[in-house]
Scaffold this motif. Structure first.
Motif, PDB file in Angstrom:
ATOM      1  N   PHE A   1      -9.575  19.919 -11.771  1.00  0.00           N
ATOM      2  CA  PHE A   1      -9.648  19.592 -10.345  1.00  0.00           C
ATOM      3  C   PHE A   1      -8.309  19.041  -9.834  1.00  0.00           C
ATOM      4  N   PHE A   2      -7.644  18.218 -10.650  1.00  0.00           N
ATOM      5  CA  PHE A   2      -6.379  17.630 -10.242  1.00  0.00           C
ATOM      6  C   PHE A   2      -5.303  18.700 -10.065  1.00  0.00           C
ATOM      7  N   SER A   3      -5.395  19.776 -10.824  1.00  0.00           N
ATOM      8  CA  SER A   3      -4.386  20.833 -10.737  1.00  0.00           C
ATOM      9  C   SER A   3      -4.367  21.491  -9.361  1.00  0.00           C
ATOM     10  N   TYR A   4      -5.437  21.313  -8.587  1.00  0.00           N
ATOM     11  CA  TYR A   4      -5.477  21.927  -7.249  1.00  0.00           C
ATOM     12  C   TYR A   4      -4.458  21.275  -6.309  1.00  0.00           C
ATOM     13  N   LEU A   5      -4.157  19.991  -6.523  1.00  0.00           N
ATOM     14  CA  LEU A   5      -3.272  19.278  -5.598  1.00  0.00           C
ATOM     15  C   LEU A   5      -1.864  19.866  -5.556  1.00  0.00           C
ATOM     16  N   PRO A   6      -1.188  20.061  -6.690  1.00  0.00           N
ATOM     17  CA  PRO A   6       0.148  20.677  -6.602  1.00  0.00           C
ATOM     18  C   PRO A   6       0.097  22.120  -6.103  1.00  0.00           C
ATOM     19  N   ILE A   7      -0.954  22.835  -6.437  1.00  0.00           N
ATOM     20  CA  ILE A   7      -1.090  24.206  -5.928  1.00  0.00           C
ATOM     21  C   ILE A   7      -1.272  24.192  -4.421  1.00  0.00           C
ATOM     22  N   ARG A   8      -2.063  23.252  -3.944  1.00  0.00           N
ATOM     23  CA  ARG A   8      -2.327  23.136  -2.497  1.00  0.00           C
ATOM     24  C   ARG A   8      -1.046  22.784  -1.743  1.00  0.00           C
ATOM     25  N   SER A   9      -0.221  21.900  -2.312  1.00  0.00           N
ATOM     26  CA  SER A   9       1.002  21.465  -1.626  1.00  0.00           C
ATOM     27  C   SER A   9       2.039  22.578  -1.521  1.00  0.00           C
ATOM     28  N   SER A  10       1.926  23.585  -2.374  1.00  0.00           N
ATOM     29  CA  SER A  10       2.898  24.674  -2.356  1.00  0.00           C
ATOM     30  C   SER A  10       2.478  25.832  -1.450  1.00  0.00           C
TER      31      SER A  10
END
Length: 253
Positions: free
Chosen positions: A28-37
Motif C-alpha cells: 500500500f505504501f508503494s502507491y505514494l511514490p507512484i502517485r507523486s510521479s
C-alpha cells in the motif's frame, strides 16, 4: 491507562513484525511514490477516484465494525476491500500498474497467512493421545467442548478469538475447553469424521463430548447440509447451549 498504552504498543509491534501485515503495508505504501510521479492530467483524474474510493472504504469500515465480532475478521475484510479499491484506482494510471498490484497481492496471499488470535483463554492444547485419554478414561469434568482447527483455514483465523473468550466465560467443573491442531495431527480428522478437502471448508469444527460420547457438533457431517454461517460466540453459545450448561453448574454447586 498504562495497560491500554502497552496493549497498543504490543499491537503495533505485531503489525510490523508479522509478514502478513508488513507485506501489505509495503504494497500500500508503494502507491505514494507512484502517485507523486503521475502527470498533472492523470493526477486530477486520480484525485476524484481516490476520494470516492476512500469514502467507500470508510463506509464499509463502519458497517464491518458493527457487524464483525472479531478484529481478525474486520481486518481481513477491510484489507480485501482496500486491495480492490487500490487496483481499481491504479487502472486510471496504467493497466500495468493494476496488474502489478494484482500479482503482488496474489504473492502475499501465497507467502503469508493472516495470523490468528494467539491466546488460549482457559482452553487446553491437546495432542491426539491426550484427547483419546480424556474421552476414554473419563474425567472429573462431565463435558468437553473441543475445537478442531488448522491455522491455514481462513474461517478459523476470522473466528479464532471466539473460542478462547467463550472458554473464559463458560469453563467450570462440568465443562472444559480443548483445542486440537489438525495441521499438526491430520490423522485425527478422519477419526472424528472431519473433512480436510475443499480448502478445509469444515474447519474449524467444534464437537461437544459428554462423558466421552459426542452429543453435538458444528458444522454437521455434511457441509452441504449446513448453512455457511460465520462463526461467532453467539452462534456457538446457542448451538451447544452453553448458557444451559452454565446454569446447570450454578444450580448444582
Amino acid at each position: 491507562m498504562v495497560q491500554k498504552r502497552e496493549g497498543r504498543i504490543k499491537w503495533l509491534n505485531r503489525m510490523v513484525s508479522e509478514p502478513y501485515y508488513f507485506l501489505h503495508f509495503i504494497a500500500f505504501f508503494s502507491y505514494l511514490p507512484i502517485r507523486s510521479s503521475a502527470s498533472p492530467y492523470v493526477s486530477d483524474r486520480l484525485l476524484d477516484r481516490e476520494i470516492q474510493a476512500f469514502l467507500a472504504l470508510m463506509m464499509l469500515s463502519a458497517v464491518k465494525m458493527v457487524r464483525e465480532e472479531t478484529w481478525e475478521a474486520f481486518i481481513a475484510d477491510i484489507l480485501f476491500y482496500a486491495k480492490i479499491f487500490l487496483i481499481a484506482v491504479s487502472l486510471i494510471t496504467d493497466y500495468r500498474l493494476a496488474l502489478w498490484y494484482s500479482v503482488a497481492f496474489s504473492v502475499i496471499y501465497l507467502l503469508a497467512l493472516q495470523p490468528a488470535f494467539d491466546k488460549l483463554g482457559t482452553a487446553k492444547k491437546l495432542t491426539p493421545l491426550q484427547l483419546e485419554e480424556l474421552l476414554s478414561e473419563g474425567n472429573t469434568t462431565t463435558c468437553w467442548l473441543i475445537e478442531f482447527y488448522a491455522s491455514t483455514s481462513s474461517a478459523f483465523v476470522r473466528s479464532s478469538r471466539c473460542f478462547p473468550e467463550l472458554s473464559i466465560t463458560y469453563s467450570n467443573d462440568i465443562l472444559s475447553f480443548g483445542i486440537v491442531d489438525l495441521g499438526l495431527f491430520p490423522n485425527v480428522a478422519a477419526k472424528f469424521g472431519i473433512s480436510l478437502a475443499g480448502g478445509m471448508s469444515q474447519l474449524p469444527t467444534y464437537i461437544l463430548f459428554e462423558k466421552g460420547t459426542e452429543v453435538s457438533r458444528f458444522p454437521d457431517f455434511y457441509v452441504e447440509a449446513t448453512p455457511s454461517l460465520p462463526i461467532t460466540k453467539k452462534l456457538l453459545c446457542q448451538h451447544f447451549e452453553l448458557d444451559r450448561l452454565l446454569l446447570d453448574y450454578v444450580k448444582g454447586s
